[in-house]
Design an enzyme around this catalytic site. Structure first.
Site, PDB file in Angstrom:
ATOM      1  N   ASN A 187       0.743  -0.995   0.102  1.00  0.00           N
ATOM      2  CA  ASN A 187      -0.019  -0.056   0.030  1.00  0.00           C
ATOM      3  C   ASN A 187       0.871   1.367  -0.058  1.00  0.00           C
ATOM      4  O   ASN A 187       0.440   2.316  -0.492  1.00  0.00           O
ATOM      5  CB  ASN A 187      -0.932  -0.285   1.321  1.00  0.00           C
ATOM      6  CG  ASN A 187      -1.394   1.350   1.534  1.00  0.00           C
ATOM      7  OD1 ASN A 187      -2.330   1.933   0.799  1.00  0.00           O
ATOM      8  ND2 ASN A 187      -0.862   1.971   2.599  1.00  0.00           N
ATOM      9  N   TYR A 214       4.158   9.296 -11.330  1.00  0.00           N
ATOM     10  CA  TYR A 214       3.301   8.565 -10.579  1.00  0.00           C
ATOM     11  C   TYR A 214       2.310   7.601 -11.653  1.00  0.00           C
ATOM     12  O   TYR A 214       2.223   6.362 -11.303  1.00  0.00           O
ATOM     13  CB  TYR A 214       2.348   9.496 -10.051  1.00  0.00           C
ATOM     14  CG  TYR A 214       1.536   9.054  -9.048  1.00  0.00           C
ATOM     15  CD1 TYR A 214       1.488   8.252  -7.798  1.00  0.00           C
ATOM     16  CD2 TYR A 214       0.066   8.961  -9.393  1.00  0.00           C
ATOM     17  CE1 TYR A 214       0.771   7.470  -7.122  1.00  0.00           C
ATOM     18  CE2 TYR A 214      -1.003   8.210  -8.565  1.00  0.00           C
ATOM     19  CZ  TYR A 214      -0.760   7.507  -7.361  1.00  0.00           C
ATOM     20  OH  TYR A 214      -1.676   7.002  -6.745  1.00  0.00           O
TER      21      TYR A 214
HETATM   22  P1  NDP Z   1      -0.937   8.718   2.446  1.00  0.00           P
HETATM   23  O1  NDP Z   1       0.089   9.631   2.151  1.00  0.00           O
HETATM   24  O2  NDP Z   1      -2.049   9.185   3.347  1.00  0.00           O
HETATM   25  O3  NDP Z   1      -0.056   7.594   3.225  1.00  0.00           O
HETATM   26  C1  NDP Z   1       1.274   6.934   2.548  1.00  0.00           C
HETATM   27  C2  NDP Z   1       1.722   6.105   3.499  1.00  0.00           C
HETATM   28  O4  NDP Z   1       2.831   5.520   2.909  1.00  0.00           O
HETATM   29  C3  NDP Z   1       2.013   6.452   4.948  1.00  0.00           C
HETATM   30  O5  NDP Z   1       1.564   5.498   5.760  1.00  0.00           O
HETATM   31  C4  NDP Z   1       3.551   6.796   4.620  1.00  0.00           C
HETATM   32  O6  NDP Z   1       3.991   6.496   5.942  1.00  0.00           O
HETATM   33  C5  NDP Z   1       3.784   5.728   4.021  1.00  0.00           C
HETATM   34  N1  NDP Z   1       5.157   5.759   3.040  1.00  0.00           N
HETATM   35  C6  NDP Z   1       5.395   6.939   2.394  1.00  0.00           C
HETATM   36  N2  NDP Z   1       6.651   6.937   2.015  1.00  0.00           N
HETATM   37  C7  NDP Z   1       7.086   5.901   2.417  1.00  0.00           C
HETATM   38  C8  NDP Z   1       8.523   5.303   2.485  1.00  0.00           C
HETATM   39  N3  NDP Z   1       9.661   5.884   1.987  1.00  0.00           N
HETATM   40  N4  NDP Z   1       8.982   4.249   3.401  1.00  0.00           N
HETATM   41  C9  NDP Z   1       8.005   3.600   3.981  1.00  0.00           C
HETATM   42  N5  NDP Z   1       6.593   3.947   3.928  1.00  0.00           N
HETATM   43  C10 NDP Z   1       6.130   5.250   3.388  1.00  0.00           C
HETATM   44  O7  NDP Z   1      -1.542   7.944   1.137  1.00  0.00           O
HETATM   45  P2  NDP Z   1      -2.747   7.063   0.809  1.00  0.00           P
HETATM   46  O8  NDP Z   1      -3.310   6.347   2.047  1.00  0.00           O
HETATM   47  O9  NDP Z   1      -3.543   7.952   0.172  1.00  0.00           O
HETATM   48  O10 NDP Z   1      -2.263   6.116  -0.433  1.00  0.00           O
HETATM   49  C11 NDP Z   1      -2.081   4.629  -0.162  1.00  0.00           C
HETATM   50  C12 NDP Z   1      -1.802   4.070  -1.373  1.00  0.00           C
HETATM   51  O11 NDP Z   1      -3.063   4.374  -2.100  1.00  0.00           O
HETATM   52  C13 NDP Z   1      -0.841   4.607  -2.265  1.00  0.00           C
HETATM   53  O12 NDP Z   1      -0.103   3.720  -2.982  1.00  0.00           O
HETATM   54  C14 NDP Z   1      -1.407   5.479  -3.318  1.00  0.00           C
HETATM   55  O13 NDP Z   1      -0.748   5.661  -4.498  1.00  0.00           O
HETATM   56  C15 NDP Z   1      -2.725   4.836  -3.392  1.00  0.00           C
HETATM   57  N6  NDP Z   1      -4.045   5.628  -3.880  1.00  0.00           N
HETATM   58  C16 NDP Z   1      -4.456   6.713  -3.233  1.00  0.00           C
HETATM   59  C17 NDP Z   1      -5.576   7.285  -3.592  1.00  0.00           C
HETATM   60  C18 NDP Z   1      -6.437   8.582  -2.919  1.00  0.00           C
HETATM   61  O14 NDP Z   1      -6.869   9.068  -3.303  1.00  0.00           O
HETATM   62  N7  NDP Z   1      -5.767   8.606  -1.694  1.00  0.00           N
HETATM   63  C19 NDP Z   1      -6.023   7.081  -4.859  1.00  0.00           C
HETATM   64  C20 NDP Z   1      -5.354   6.126  -5.780  1.00  0.00           C
HETATM   65  C21 NDP Z   1      -4.520   5.481  -5.112  1.00  0.00           C
HETATM   66  P3  NDP Z   1       5.435   7.558   6.509  1.00  0.00           P
HETATM   67  O15 NDP Z   1       5.141   8.744   5.872  1.00  0.00           O
HETATM   68  O16 NDP Z   1       5.410   7.385   8.243  1.00  0.00           O
HETATM   69  O17 NDP Z   1       6.669   6.752   5.886  1.00  0.00           O
END
Ligand code: NDP
Length: 262
Positions: A87, A154
């Site tokens: 995710n 992306y």
């Molecule tokens: P958020 O930005 O709210 O959360 C992203 C998560 O990924 C956080 O828990 C963050 O934790 C973690 N993360 C980011 N960078 C890293 C890293 N380098 N190492 C480890 N963990 C990391 O995103 P969403 O919940 O919205 O998105 C989740 C998924 O859903 C993604 O793959 C996104 O592309 C996809 N998605 C989301 C949509 C939306 O509308 N929200 C639409 C379509 C797809 P931390 O920063 O603590 O590391």
């Protein structure tokens, strides 16, 4: 015992998934760069094993170390089913291709594409031959099949994730005890990522206002509903290995199982 490995558990969809999975009978492995103390406390209060790893999954070694550590803690003889939910993801860099920050693009491609491959590879190796339900879910995006100006990195990473899913699915279909591998375009969900989209400079992302409008019209889903749909369908036999599905398709599966309309 059911095992779930969830990346990006600190916020957004990953946090909602992990929170719903904190129930007796599950053992959870969560990872992000920052710990989510609320989830850790909740799991501890309910006596549900939650192993929370702090790791930067845009760094190959950290991704490898994370997934190897997970499998040192899993008792393969004891589990009933297991899922890996890839995710964690990032949107940046958002910019026309001529001015992209390629150091950031490199981190992005590691996190959004290479890390799901690494985690899947170790998962498939470690669970090969086990005759129990096994699932890898890759959280993709509508951006994998819709081009947006400014999102070249992306859109490409998510399109790559979809193709990886299809290839891994083909390979699994040739196995005697296959893992179901599928990707999900989850729709538009109110998380930090959407906030980032709405506050991006329009010169870098010309379609920004469309996302602001959807937000103002209340058209965004909430992460809890998305987590609910995923967790009620993830092991369902109607999901074809190697497929890329939408959240509406998962909803339909849920309704055929008798869940009330959302
Ligand atoms: P958020 O930005 O709210 O959360 C992203 C998560 O990924 C956080 O828990 C963050 O934790 C973690 N993360 C980011 N960078 C890293 C890293 N380098 N190492 C480890 N963990 C990391 O995103 P969403 O919940 O919205 O998105 C989740 C998924 O859903 C993604 O793959 C996104 O592309 C996809 N998605 C989301 C949509 C939306 O509308 N929200 C639409 C379509 C797809 P931390 O920063 O603590 O590391």
């Amino acid at each position: 015992m059911n095992y779930y490995i969830i990346t990006g558990a600190s916020r957004g969809i990953g946090q909602a998934l992990t929170r719903k999975l904190i129930v007796p009978g599950n053992t959870l492995f969560a990872v992000s760069r920052t710990l989510n103390e609320d989830l850790i406390e909740l799991a501890s209060s309910l006596n549900v094993p939650l192993f929370y790893f702090e790791a930067d999954l845009s760094i190959r070694e950290e991704a490898e170390n994370f997934i190897k550590s997970v499998f040192t803690k899993i008792k393969l003889a004891e589990f009933d089913r297991i899922a890996l939910i890839n995710n964690a993801g990032m949107l940046e860099p958002v910019s026309p291709i001529k001015s992209i920050d390629f150091a950031l693009a490199e981190k992005h491609l590691h996190l959004n594409l290479l890390t799901p491959m690494i985690l899947s590879s170790v998962f498939l190796t470690e669970t090969a031959g086990l005759d129990i339900p096994k699932v890898i879910l890759n959280i993709s995006s509508g951006a994998s099949f819709n081009a947006y100006s400014g999102w070249s990195v992306y859109c490409s990473s998510k399109a790559g994730l979809d193709m990886f899913t299809q290839v891994a699915g083909l390979e699994q279909n040739a196995e005697l005890q296959p893992t179901k591998v599928f990707a999900l375009a989850p729709g538009i969900i109110e998380t930090g990522m959407q906030e980032l989209i709405r506050t991006t400079d329009e010169s870098l992302f010309p379609e920004r206002d469309k996302f602001i409008r959807l937000y103002e019209e209340g058209k965004l889903s909430n992460p809890e509903d998305i987590a609910y749909i995923i967790l009620n369908t993830i092991f369902n036999y109607d999901i074809v290995t190697g497929s890329v599905v939408t959240i509406d398709q998962l909803k339909e599966i849920m309704y055929t199982l008798g869940f009330p309309k959302m």
